[in-house]
Design an enzyme around this catalytic site. Structure first.
Site, PDB file in Angstrom:
ATOM      1  N   ASP A  56       0.450  -1.423   0.299  1.00  0.00           N
ATOM      2  CA  ASP A  56      -0.541  -0.058   0.000  1.00  0.00           C
ATOM      3  C   ASP A  56       0.867   1.405   0.122  1.00  0.00           C
ATOM      4  OD1 ASP A  56      -2.712   1.151  -0.004  1.00  0.00           O
ATOM      5  OD2 ASP A  56      -2.856   1.519   2.160  1.00  0.00           O
ATOM      6  N   ASP A  99     -11.561   1.060   6.148  1.00  0.00           N
ATOM      7  CA  ASP A  99     -10.751   0.424   4.927  1.00  0.00           C
ATOM      8  C   ASP A  99      -9.713   0.974   5.949  1.00  0.00           C
ATOM      9  OD1 ASP A  99     -12.437  -0.251   3.381  1.00  0.00           O
ATOM     10  OD2 ASP A  99     -13.136   1.783   2.989  1.00  0.00           O
ATOM     11  N   ASP A 145      -4.264  -4.523  -5.001  1.00  0.00           N
ATOM     12  CA  ASP A 145      -3.643  -3.486  -4.884  1.00  0.00           C
ATOM     13  C   ASP A 145      -2.240  -3.818  -5.362  1.00  0.00           C
ATOM     14  OD1 ASP A 145      -6.315  -2.262  -4.510  1.00  0.00           O
ATOM     15  OD2 ASP A 145      -5.744  -1.171  -2.385  1.00  0.00           O
TER      16      ASP A 145
END
Length: 329
Positions: A126, A303, A163
């Site tokens: 991330d 989130d 991701d």
């Protein structure tokens, strides 16, 4: 008058003519017998695992103990829906992730179910944002290998590194990411798990760019890719995006995260208001490259520390209630 030999020849020709027709009919009947789901779909006829130790189940029990029957009912309904089990090294480090995966696999096997796992521990995960963390480049292969060993010979699904590819350019580590995903694929494939490499979502970037990354990451060696993980885009929008990618990756199959996309996206990705639970996990009908709608990001888990939410991955009563209300639960 024809000879016996010629009559036999005619009969053989008639049989040969109808064999492909009969075979086609049998295939159609097989698909119809599974509710229109293709027999080679890895989700066909396989109930998915619902983790009795999930955060939703824990929240439901806590609400019941406190006497809040409304929350207990809502959270209990969410907990009952099969949802992916996330493997993160901060919670399941080297030496512990293997036994944890083995326990989940055994529970699922005893209940006649198939677990869906999310492998989420890639280095520089991330890019240091709300879900930042992950392992070092030296630790990561060992961690993935331990997971693969625990999955060997068992029926399971793996969503590989949400991701990671979509963020590769932003993280300025495209080559490293491609190498890490490729290596993880090579480690996981022998386990027999059905693997989907994550492909971001339809609001992130051009499908052609993601297809190129997937091809370079080894998508041809696995079942396919996943989209919309932890996001809110409508299923129709994701199908269009994923179908384009599929056409550019040799027909790779795909799954879509529908856990929180019941009202679509409002353009925000971090705890947006007004969202809703989406379609519960369902195998896709035959005729496309889609394999299933899945709940990959567990609804009710934050989130990140935005819009009033707790840390990423933590249970959030308010968020869970809002998602359920939006879906009319």
């Amino acid at each position: 008058m024809s000879s016996p030999a010629s009559r036999v020849g005619v009969a053989a020709a008639i049989v040969a003519l109808f064999v492909p027709v009969i075979a086609s009919v049998l295939v159609v009947l097989s698909v119809l017998g599974q509710g229109g789901v293709a027999p080679d779909n890895p989700f066909a006829g396989k109930p998915l695992f619902s983790d009795p130790g999930s955060k939703a189940a824990t929240a439901a029990n806590a609400a019941r103990v406190s006497g809040d029957e409304a929350d207990a009912d809502t959270f209990g309904k969410i907990a009952a829906v099969p949802t992916a089990v996330w493997l993160v090294p901060e919670k399941h480090p080297i030496g512990k992730v293997g036994p944890y995966v083995s326990d989940i696999v055994s529970q699922a096997e005893n209940m006649g179910q198939m677990p869906v796992f999310v492998v989420y521990g890639i280095p520089n995960r991330d890019c240091g944002n709300f879900s930042g963390g992950g392992l070092t480049p030296e630790e990561y292969p060992e961690w993935v290998s331990e997971i693969a060993s625990s999955l060997a010979g068992k029926s399971s699904v793996v969503i590989l590194e949400p991701d990671a590819l979509a963020l590769a350019h932003e993280c300025a580590n495209v080559d490293e990411r491609l190498g890490e995903i490729n290596a993880s694929v090579d480690t996981l494939v022998p386990s027999g798990a059905t693997i989907y490499i994550d492909a971001g979502h339809s609001n992130w970037g051009p499908a052609a760019d993601m297809a190129d990354l997937l091809n370079r990451a080894g998508v041809a060696k696995v079942r396919g890719f996943s989209t919309n993980v932890s996001n809110y885009n409508t299923t129709d929008r994701e199908i269009e995006y994923a179908s384009t990618i599929s056409g550019l990756t040799g027909g790779a199959h795909f799954v879509i995260d529908t856990g929180r996309n019941g009202n679509g996206s409002n353009g925000e990705w971090c705890n947006p208001s007004g969202r809703a639970l989406g379609t519960t996990p369902t195998p896709a009908q035959s005729g496309s490259a889609q394999d299933a709608d899945l709940w990959i990001k567990p609804p009710g888990e934050s989130d990140g520390t935005c819009n009033g939410g707790p840390a990423a991955g933590e249970w959030w009563d308010k968020g869970a209630r809002e998602l359920a209300t939006g879906a009319g639960w």
